[in-house]
Design a protein around this motif. Structure first.
Motif, PDB file in Angstrom:
ATOM      1  N   GLY A 175      -2.807   9.774  -1.044  1.00  3.08           N
ATOM      2  CA  GLY A 175      -2.863  10.076   0.382  1.00  3.08           C
ATOM      3  C   GLY A 175      -1.939  11.224   0.748  1.00  3.08           C
ATOM      4  N   VAL A 176      -1.301  11.134   1.899  1.00  2.00           N
ATOM      5  CA  VAL A 176      -0.430  12.229   2.358  1.00  2.00           C
ATOM      6  C   VAL A 176       0.754  12.449   1.421  1.00  2.00           C
ATOM      7  CG1 VAL A 176      -1.056  11.983   4.793  1.00  2.00           C
ATOM      8  CG2 VAL A 176       0.851  10.640   3.863  1.00  2.00           C
ATOM      9  N   TYR A 177       1.143  11.413   0.670  1.00  2.00           N
ATOM     10  CA  TYR A 177       2.283  11.552  -0.238  1.00  2.00           C
ATOM     11  C   TYR A 177       1.954  12.428  -1.445  1.00  2.00           C
ATOM     12  CZ  TYR A 177       3.788   7.647   2.618  1.00  2.00           C
ATOM     13  OH  TYR A 177       4.108   6.861   3.694  1.00  2.00           O
ATOM     14  N   GLU A 210       0.822  -1.219   0.000  1.00  2.00           N
ATOM     15  CA  GLU A 210       0.000   0.000   0.000  1.00  2.00           C
ATOM     16  C   GLU A 210       0.854   1.268   0.000  1.00  2.00           C
ATOM     17  OE1 GLU A 210      -3.780   2.073   0.301  1.00  2.00           O
ATOM     18  OE2 GLU A 210      -3.355  -0.036  -0.033  1.00  2.00           O
ATOM     19  N   GLN A 211       1.804   1.343   0.929  1.00  2.00           N
ATOM     20  CA  GLN A 211       2.620   2.558   1.050  1.00  2.00           C
ATOM     21  C   GLN A 211       3.488   2.779  -0.183  1.00  2.00           C
ATOM     22  OE1 GLN A 211       5.859   2.631   3.990  1.00  2.00           O
ATOM     23  NE2 GLN A 211       5.164   4.663   4.624  1.00  2.00           N
ATOM     24  N   LYS A 212       4.144   1.731  -0.646  1.00  2.00           N
ATOM     25  CA  LYS A 212       5.023   1.864  -1.808  1.00  2.00           C
ATOM     26  C   LYS A 212       4.220   2.286  -3.039  1.00  2.00           C
ATOM     27  CE  LYS A 212       8.452  -1.049  -2.029  1.00  2.00           C
ATOM     28  NZ  LYS A 212       9.694  -0.245  -1.919  1.00  2.00           N
ATOM     29  N   ALA A 213       3.018   1.725  -3.182  1.00  2.00           N
ATOM     30  CA  ALA A 213       2.161   2.076  -4.319  1.00  2.00           C
ATOM     31  C   ALA A 213       1.769   3.552  -4.261  1.00  2.00           C
ATOM     32  CB  ALA A 213       0.923   1.193  -4.329  1.00  2.00           C
ATOM     33  N   LYS A 214       1.433   4.039  -3.075  1.00  2.00           N
ATOM     34  CA  LYS A 214       1.032   5.440  -2.932  1.00  2.00           C
ATOM     35  C   LYS A 214       2.208   6.382  -3.185  1.00  2.00           C
ATOM     36  CE  LYS A 214      -2.998   4.939   0.072  1.00  2.00           C
ATOM     37  NZ  LYS A 214      -3.627   5.285   1.366  1.00  2.00           N
ATOM     38  N   ILE A 215       3.377   6.014  -2.713  1.00  2.00           N
ATOM     39  CA  ILE A 215       4.554   6.857  -2.941  1.00  2.00           C
ATOM     40  C   ILE A 215       4.884   6.922  -4.427  1.00  2.00           C
ATOM     41  CG2 ILE A 215       7.052   7.035  -2.567  1.00  2.00           C
ATOM     42  CD1 ILE A 215       6.590   5.895   0.248  1.00  2.00           C
ATOM     43  N   PHE A 216       4.802   5.772  -5.103  1.00  2.00           N
ATOM     44  CA  PHE A 216       5.114   5.774  -6.535  1.00  2.00           C
ATOM     45  C   PHE A 216       4.051   6.542  -7.311  1.00  2.00           C
ATOM     46  CE2 PHE A 216       5.629   4.155 -10.855  1.00  2.00           C
ATOM     47  CZ  PHE A 216       6.999   4.301 -11.008  1.00  2.00           C
ATOM     48  N   LEU A 217       2.803   6.428  -6.883  1.00  2.00           N
ATOM     49  CA  LEU A 217       1.730   7.189  -7.515  1.00  2.00           C
ATOM     50  C   LEU A 217       2.014   8.689  -7.379  1.00  2.00           C
ATOM     51  CD1 LEU A 217      -2.099   6.432  -7.092  1.00  2.00           C
ATOM     52  CD2 LEU A 217      -1.207   8.706  -7.527  1.00  2.00           C
TER      53      LEU A 217
END
Length: 202
Positions: free
Chosen positions: A155-157, A129-136
C-alpha cells in the motif's frame, strides 16, 4: 545475508536486526506505544539477557512464561508493557516453530507474490493489517525481499521516496522526516475529528 539497518540507532542492536530475521520480526512486533528506537533495540536487549548473540525462536517459545516476562521487565524494561509484550513475543515464536520450523526467514522465502507475502505476515500473532504492510515495505525497501507486486501489496508504505514508516528510515535525517510525517498525520486526524458535527438536538 546481512543487511544494514538503522532502526535502533545503536550499532550492536542494528547489526542484530540486519543479520537476524527473527530479530527484525520481534522489533516490528514491539513497535507500538513506544519510540521506534526503543522497540527495535528490544531484540538485542532480549538476546543479551538470554546470554546469546542471536535470537532463537525455539528457545523463546519454550521459555518459562513468568521467567520470560521477568526478563523483559528488568530495568531498563524492553517495552512500556513488558509483561504483555513478553507474551506476544512468545506467541510469535511459538507460531514460527509450529508453522515454519522456527525459521523466521521462511515467512518470506518462496512466496508467490506480494499478496501471498502480505497474507503470511498478517497471519503472524501480533501483526495486524498496518503492521504487516509496514514490515512488507521494510522487507522490500531495505532487506532485498521483493516478490512481484510487493509495493502494491504494501500500500502507501511501499511508495518509493516516501517517509511514512520504519521502512523508510535509513538514518537520522530520514527518521526526522518520518516523525514529521507522523505528527502531521496525527494533527490532521485530530482536526478532522474535531470538525465532525455533533449530534443534533431535538
Amino acid at each position: 545475508m546481512e543487511h544494514t539497518l538503522r532502526l535502533a540507532q545503536q550499532p550492536e542492536a542494528d547489526a542484530l536486526l540486519g543479520r537476524s530475521p527473527l530479530a527484525a520480526l520481534v522489533g516490528m512486533l514491539l513497535d507500538q506505544q513506544v519510540p521506534m528506537e526503543w522497540a527495535f533495540s528490544g531484540p538485542y536487549t532480549i538476546a543479551q539477557r538470554l546470554g546469546t548473540d542471536d535470537l532463537d525462536a525455539r528457545v523463546i517459545a519454550a521459555y518459562d512464561p513468568d521467567a520470560f516476562a521477568a526478563l523483559l521487565s528488568e530495568k531498563p524494561a524492553v517495552h512500556r508493557y513488558p509483561g504483555s509484550m513478553a507474551q506476544r513475543v512468545q506467541q510469535l515464536c511459538q507460531y514460527l516453530v509450529a508453522t515454519y520450523d522456527g525459521d523466521a526467514a521462511a515467512v518470506w522465502t518462496g512466496v508467490a507474490d506480494g499478496t501471498d507475502l502480505l497474507g503470511r505476515l498478517r497471519a503472524l500473532p501480533g501483526f495486524g493489517e498496518q503492521k504487516a504492510k509496514i514490515f512488507l515495505a521494510l522487507l522490500g525497501k531495505q532487506l532485498g525481499v521483493q516478490p512481484a507486486g510487493w509495493r502494491s501489496a504494501a500500500g502507501v508504505y511501499g511508495e518509493e521516496g516516501s517517509f511514512r514508516s520504519v521502512a523508510d528510515i535509513t538514518g537520522p535525517d530520514s527518521l526526522t522526516k518520518v516523525r514529521a510525517h507522523k505528527q502531521q498525520a496525527k494533527a490532521a486526524a485530530k482536526a478532522a475529528k474535531s470538525a465532525k458535527p455533533g449530534p443534533r438536538r431535538a
